[in-house]
Design a protein around this motif. Structure first.
Motif, short mmCIF file in Angstrom:
data_model
loop_
_atom_site.label_atom_id
_atom_site.label_comp_id
_atom_site.label_asym_id
_atom_site.label_seq_id
_atom_site.Cartn_x
_atom_site.Cartn_y
_atom_site.Cartn_z
N TYR A 165 -9.12 -17.25 4.61
CA TYR A 165 -8.45 -16.45 3.59
C TYR A 165 -7.24 -15.72 4.16
CZ TYR A 165 -12.60 -17.22 0.70
OH TYR A 165 -13.62 -17.79 -0.02
N GLU A 166 -7.33 -15.27 5.42
CA GLU A 166 -6.20 -14.59 6.05
C GLU A 166 -5.00 -15.53 6.17
OE1 GLU A 166 -8.11 -13.26 9.65
OE2 GLU A 166 -8.11 -11.18 8.95
N ILE A 167 -5.25 -16.78 6.54
CA ILE A 167 -4.18 -17.78 6.62
C ILE A 167 -3.55 -17.98 5.25
CG2 ILE A 167 -3.68 -20.24 6.98
CD1 ILE A 167 -5.82 -20.17 9.22
N PHE A 168 -4.38 -18.09 4.22
CA PHE A 168 -3.89 -18.31 2.86
C PHE A 168 -2.99 -17.15 2.43
CE2 PHE A 168 -4.36 -17.56 -1.72
CZ PHE A 168 -3.91 -18.78 -2.21
N ARG A 169 -3.44 -15.93 2.66
CA ARG A 169 -2.65 -14.76 2.23
C ARG A 169 -1.32 -14.68 2.98
NH1 ARG A 169 -5.59 -10.18 -0.34
NH2 ARG A 169 -3.77 -8.96 0.27
N LYS A 170 -1.36 -14.87 4.29
CA LYS A 170 -0.17 -14.68 5.11
C LYS A 170 0.83 -15.81 4.95
CE LYS A 170 1.31 -14.19 9.94
NZ LYS A 170 0.86 -14.14 11.36
N GLU A 171 0.34 -17.04 4.93
CA GLU A 171 1.24 -18.19 4.99
C GLU A 171 1.58 -18.80 3.63
OE1 GLU A 171 -0.04 -21.01 7.90
OE2 GLU A 171 -0.33 -19.48 9.44
N PHE A 172 0.82 -18.43 2.60
CA PHE A 172 1.14 -19.00 1.30
C PHE A 172 1.29 -17.94 0.21
CE2 PHE A 172 0.10 -20.92 -2.82
CZ PHE A 172 1.12 -21.87 -2.86
N TYR A 173 0.28 -17.11 0.00
CA TYR A 173 0.34 -16.18 -1.11
C TYR A 173 1.50 -15.21 -0.99
CZ TYR A 173 -0.61 -12.16 -4.03
OH TYR A 173 -0.47 -11.13 -4.91
N LYS A 174 1.68 -14.56 0.15
CA LYS A 174 2.75 -13.58 0.32
C LYS A 174 4.13 -14.20 0.11
CE LYS A 174 0.49 -9.75 1.05
NZ LYS A 174 0.58 -8.63 0.07
N PRO A 175 4.43 -15.36 0.74
CA PRO A 175 5.73 -15.99 0.49
C PRO A 175 5.92 -16.40 -0.97
CG PRO A 175 4.77 -16.86 2.50
CD PRO A 175 3.70 -16.05 1.84
N LEU A 176 4.86 -16.87 -1.62
CA LEU A 176 4.97 -17.25 -3.03
C LEU A 176 5.19 -16.03 -3.90
CD1 LEU A 176 4.82 -19.53 -5.13
CD2 LEU A 176 2.35 -19.13 -5.26
N GLU A 177 4.52 -14.93 -3.58
CA GLU A 177 4.68 -13.69 -4.33
C GLU A 177 6.11 -13.18 -4.23
OE1 GLU A 177 2.09 -9.60 -4.75
OE2 GLU A 177 2.72 -10.22 -2.74
N GLU A 178 6.74 -13.38 -3.09
CA GLU A 178 8.13 -12.95 -2.91
C GLU A 178 9.08 -13.75 -3.78
OE1 GLU A 178 8.90 -13.20 1.24
OE2 GLU A 178 7.53 -11.56 1.78
N VAL A 179 8.72 -14.99 -4.09
CA VAL A 179 9.55 -15.83 -4.96
C VAL A 179 9.28 -15.50 -6.43
CG1 VAL A 179 10.10 -18.20 -5.65
CG2 VAL A 179 9.56 -17.70 -3.27
N LEU A 180 8.02 -15.32 -6.77
CA LEU A 180 7.62 -15.06 -8.15
C LEU A 180 7.23 -13.59 -8.30
CD1 LEU A 180 5.45 -18.27 -8.72
CD2 LEU A 180 7.88 -17.92 -9.25
N VAL A 181 8.20 -12.73 -8.19
CA VAL A 181 7.94 -11.28 -8.10
C VAL A 181 7.34 -10.72 -9.39
CG1 VAL A 181 9.64 -10.83 -6.31
CG2 VAL A 181 10.36 -10.84 -8.72
#
Length: 282
Positions: free
Chosen positions: A61-77
């Motif tokens: 889950y830590e990998i998912f949050r750091k490497e995917f969710y956070k970058p995606l959230e920055e695109v889809l604010v």
């Protein structure tokens, strides 16, 4: 007036099964989303329908949050993110003494949408503790342990109300032979849908397709989904598909997302993709 509702539907990441290949996939998906945004396709909603982790581990889950969710959230604010657990998000001990048959036998209160049902489900809710803690969701993070046993959201989107219900089809997941042994709990789903019946758009997200559930519950849920004319989003089957199903003499739409990741090119692959959808309502 444009009253389109746009969503991004992702499923079955299985983070931890191949970290290098998955990192590359994360980058490709985010790159594609950025391209779509630059062309004017900006999702209002992001649905992730389970199997985020491969073994339900904190590190996954830590990998998912750091490497995917956070970058995606920055695109889809401005997007709202909604997630539900899959069978791989359940902490399943090697020696599992869960007796799931007793939870679905006549007279069981396990799937009641009240305090009594909540208390009964405490036998399994600890299995979802890491999922609840680490997986981001615009709905309350503790909905799994609630009396509702589902999350219920009502959103005003450009003048129309959208109701979203997140269900847990992995309550009784134990192993790789779960077919015909699972249910999100008919009464939990029925109660949740009743709370969004005044919405013009009704969306249900779960991990498993209906035909994967206990046959009687699958039949009753089709009737319920038809009566409420829902849109059902799910994953699990590792292939993308859109179809119409029938229940209660009515039709409802089903969108099945493929696996975001399953294997490398030289390994067995059973179909994978992600779905970006725009639904227009007059």
């Amino acid at each position: 007036m444009d009253n389109s509702i746009r969503w991004l539907h992702l499923s079955d990441f299985h983070v931890g099964s191949d970290n290098y290949a998955q990192k590359r996939l994360f980058e490709k998906i985010i790159e594609h989303v950025k391209d779509q945004v630059s062309k004017g396709f900006v999702p209002d909603l992001v649905f992730i329908t389970g199997d985020i982790a491969n073994k339900g581990l904190k590190a996954e889950y830590e990998i998912f949050r750091k490497e995917f969710y956070k970058p995606l959230e920055e695109v889809l604010v401005d997007a709202k993110f909604f997630t539900v657990p899959g069978n791989h998000d359940v902490a399943r001990p090697p020696s599992d003494g869960l007796n799931r048959l007793k939870f679905v036998e006549p007279g069981s209160r396990f799937f009641d949408s009240n305090k009594e049902g909540k208390k009964a489900r405490e036998q399994v809710t600890p299995r979802f503790n890491l999922y609840k803690k680490w997986v981001p969701c615009s709905a309350t993070s503790d909905w799994v342990a609630s009396a509702d046993g589902a999350f219920i959201e009502k959103l005003d989107m450009r003048g129309q109300y959208v109701g979203i219900v997140g269900i847990n089809t992995a309550w009784l997941s134990m192993d790789d032979h779960d077919k015909d042994k699972l249910t999100p709990g008919f009464h939990l789903v029925e109660s949740s849908l009743d709370k969004i019946k005044d919405c013009s758009v009704r969306i249900v997200i779960g991990h498993h397709p209906l035909h994967w559930l206990i046959e009687e519950d699958a039949r009753r849920l089709r009737t319920l989904f038809g009566r409420h004319r829902v849109i059902y989003l799910h994953g699990h089957m590792h292939r993308a598909e859109a179809r119409k199903e029938d229940g209660a003499g009515e039709s409802f739409l089903v969108f099945q997302a493929g696996a975001a990741f399953q294997a490398r090119d030289d390994e067995p692959w059973y179909g994978g993709s992600w779905i970006a959808a725009s639904m227009n309502y007059a």
